[in-house]
Design an enzyme around this catalytic site. Structure first.
Site: not given
Ligand code: PEP
Ligand code: MG
Length: 582
Positions: A339, A302, A513, A442, A465-466, A195, A476
């Site tokens: 989200r 986010r 996304c 995810e 990403n996840d 992040h 990650r």
């Protein structure tokens, strides 16, 4: 002496500037440059904190019980001496005055320097005095906390060539940097989709993470070049190298100017397929940036970033409502997908985590994060849901739920949304009665058990990403395994392709996304899998649009089938090459 360091490229572009090292000990404190006319006020703020600590130490000394060991008094005396010692106090003031660091930054910077000196001391007793200095600094930092003045931004004299170099930067700290003008970021740790990297990317400035030893090898104010395309950091470059990179920089600026021409062009493929290019945002202020970049909506807000840097105070319902309202206004009628809070793993909530043991959780990425956290804190979750619902009366909003895996989690979430609606009804508050609720896909389990989601929800958004992290078991944020993080792994591609195909069949809208959506090198691949809604950093919108405008879906689709059929790396590479050329 010139040397080059290699890391992971996370935000593209080239920056040339001076290194500003941020000490690891300083990572918990705010960093900002004070405006020239505020320097003396900042020095006084530091002086006031020193006086407060002095008072604290004096009180402790007078209140020492009669039977306290003699060393206690001696320790307090030593701490008082340290507090006033020129090496700590005067040097800190000097840093505030000469570099315009805020008091916390200056103090921790000086602590770092003293720590290095103490580490080199032969005498073990003296070496251990480092702990005393740290304790005194802790006290002063605490005292400063009460008088924290958030940075307002920089005046015209800000050193514009600052490149931040740090061992690691937490996402919350990175958020602080959003208010500043830095040219680039370099960190020792971090992965491509940590992040911290994501926030750095949202700043639209070059960044390289996982540049091991960078903070140890680069010295304060060294001239450095950060190549955010390659993840390279060149320290003290030779004149010819500097010339080359200055040239490359101007070429890139030219490319960017050319891309601006695409801003108002509709995102349509050669065969006329309309593609929605949306933006990911972290703060309401980012919405205006997204709109200016040509995004036609926010595909991912986010919201956890609203909860960071708030000490012990989460934003209440009104504050959240206000943030969502500002995001809607920033998008001027375009849809905003909000989200719900996704905390945990590399985004801890400082004040709440103690109770849940995040700090010590053995596998935080697999722990109580995202929706799991929200369901464990129903009152906090209901507050957020009410704020979102109320904002939905002001403009088009969708609710997106992170990290769902189980049917019962979806059902519990939907029940809580129904409860939040009931509470709004009781309070006479307006909201969109048909508000759409969607899930992030995810976790591999979610992708594989997709009908469970398709039966219950209005839309889906794939968080690559996840999805990559959990499919390949690659943390990650961990640069030690960053080389194994592979968006093109056949398992990942099949999960994405399957999700897109099944959602399409069921008539459920689906977006991507994760960072893949903003990577122009995989735009064709995603288009060929049937993706029509992308959400990415605003800075990536035009590059991806360029790829969209060049693509012919029926042709691309055929080549994507070849990519999906390839399980051997060489075979896949050849199919990808054909896809890039078609
Ligand atoms: C993702 O996982 O791809 C995603 C978009 O969410 P985040 O990066 O915030 O975890
Ligand atoms: Mg995610």
């Amino acid at each position: 002496m010139s040397f080059t360091l290699h890391g992971i490229p996370v935000s593209r572009g080239i920056a040339i500037g001076r290194a500003y090292l941020i000490a690891p000990a300083a990572l918990d404190v705010d960093h900002y440059l004070v405006e020239t006319h505020q320097i003396e006020t900042e020095v006084q703020r530091f002086g006031a904190a020193q006086n407060a600590v002095q008072h604290e130490l004096d009180t402790l000394r007078t209140e020492l019980p009669a039977d306290a060991p003699g060393e206690m008094g001696a320790f307090l005396n030593v701490h008082t001496l340290i507090l006033r010692d020129a090496m700590l106090a005067e040097a800190t003031v000097e840093l505030i005055r000469t570099r315009r660091y805020n008091a916390e930054w200056a103090l921790t910077e000086q602590l770092q320097l003293l720590s290095r000196i103490f580490d080199d001391v032969e005498d073990a007793y003296l070496r251990e005095r480092k702990a005393d200095i740290e304790q005194v600094v802790e006290r002063v930092l605490k005292a400063l906390k009460g008088s924290f003045v958030p940075a307002e931004g920089l005046d015209g004299e800000a050193p514009e060539d600052m490149i931040v170099v740090a061992h690691d930067i937490a996402p919350a700290d990175m958020l602080q940097f959003k208010k500043q003008t830095f040219r680039a970021f370099v960190t020792d740790l971090g992965g491509r989709t940590s992040h911290t990297a994501i926030v750095a990317r949202s700043l639209g400035i070059p960044a390289a993470v996982g540049v091991q030893q960078a903070s140890a090898l680069i010295r304060q104010h060294d001239m450095i070049i950060v190549d955010g395309d390659q993840g390279i950091v060149i320290v003290d470059p030779a004149p010819i190298i500097l010339e080359e990179y200055t040239y490359r920089q101007s070429e890139k600026a030219l490319e960017q100017r050319k891309l601006q021409r695409l801003k108002f062009a509709p995102a349509q493929t050669v065969d006329g397929t309309e593609i929605h290019l949306c933006a990911n945002i972290e703060l309401p202020e980012d919405a205006a940036i997204a709109l200016a970049a040509g995004a036609v909506g926010v595909g991912l807000f986010r919201t956890e970033f609203l909860f960071m840097n708030k000490g012990n105070h989460s934003p209440d319902e009104e504050q959240q409502f206000d943030a969502y309202r500002r995001a809607i206004e920033g998008m001027r009628g375009h849809p905003v997908t909000i989200r719900t809070i996704d905390v945990g793993a590399d985004k801890p909530l400082d004040h709440r985590d103690e109770g849940h043991g995040y700090e010590v959780a053995p596998n935080p990425a697999l722990g109580l994060r995202a929706i799991r956290y929200s369901l464990s804190e129903p009152q906090m979750f209901l507050t957020q849901l009410r704020a979102i619902l109320r904002a939905s009366a002001l403009g088009p909003i969708r609710i997106l739920i992170p990290m769902l895996a189980h049917a019962r989690e979806i059902d519990q979430t939907l029940d809580l949304i129904a409860e939040a609606k009931r509470q709004c009804d009781l309070a006479g508050q307006a909201y969109d009665r048909n508000i759409k609720v969607g899930a992030m896909i995810e976790i591999p389990a979610a992708a594989i058990a997709l009908p469970m989601f398709l039966n219950r929800l209005d839309f889906l958004s794939i968080g690559t990403n996840d999805l990559i992290q959990y499919t390949l078991a690659i943390d990650r944020a961990d640069n030690a395994v960053a080389h194994l993080y592979d968006p093109l792994h056949p398992a990942v591609l099949h999960l994405i392709a399957f999700t897109l195909r099944e959602a399409k069949k069921a008539g459920v809208p689906v977006a991507v996304c994760g960072e893949m959506a903003g990577d122009p090198t995989v735009t064709r691949l995603l288009l060929g899998m049937g993706l029509t809604e992308f959400s990415m950093h605003p800075s990536q919108v035009l590059e991806v649009k360029q790829e969209v405008l060049r693509a012919h879906i029926p042709t691309v689709e055929r080549h994507v089938q070849d990519v999906l059929a390839a399980f051997e790396p060489a075979e896949q590479a050849a199919a990808l090459k054909r896809l890039a050329r078609c």
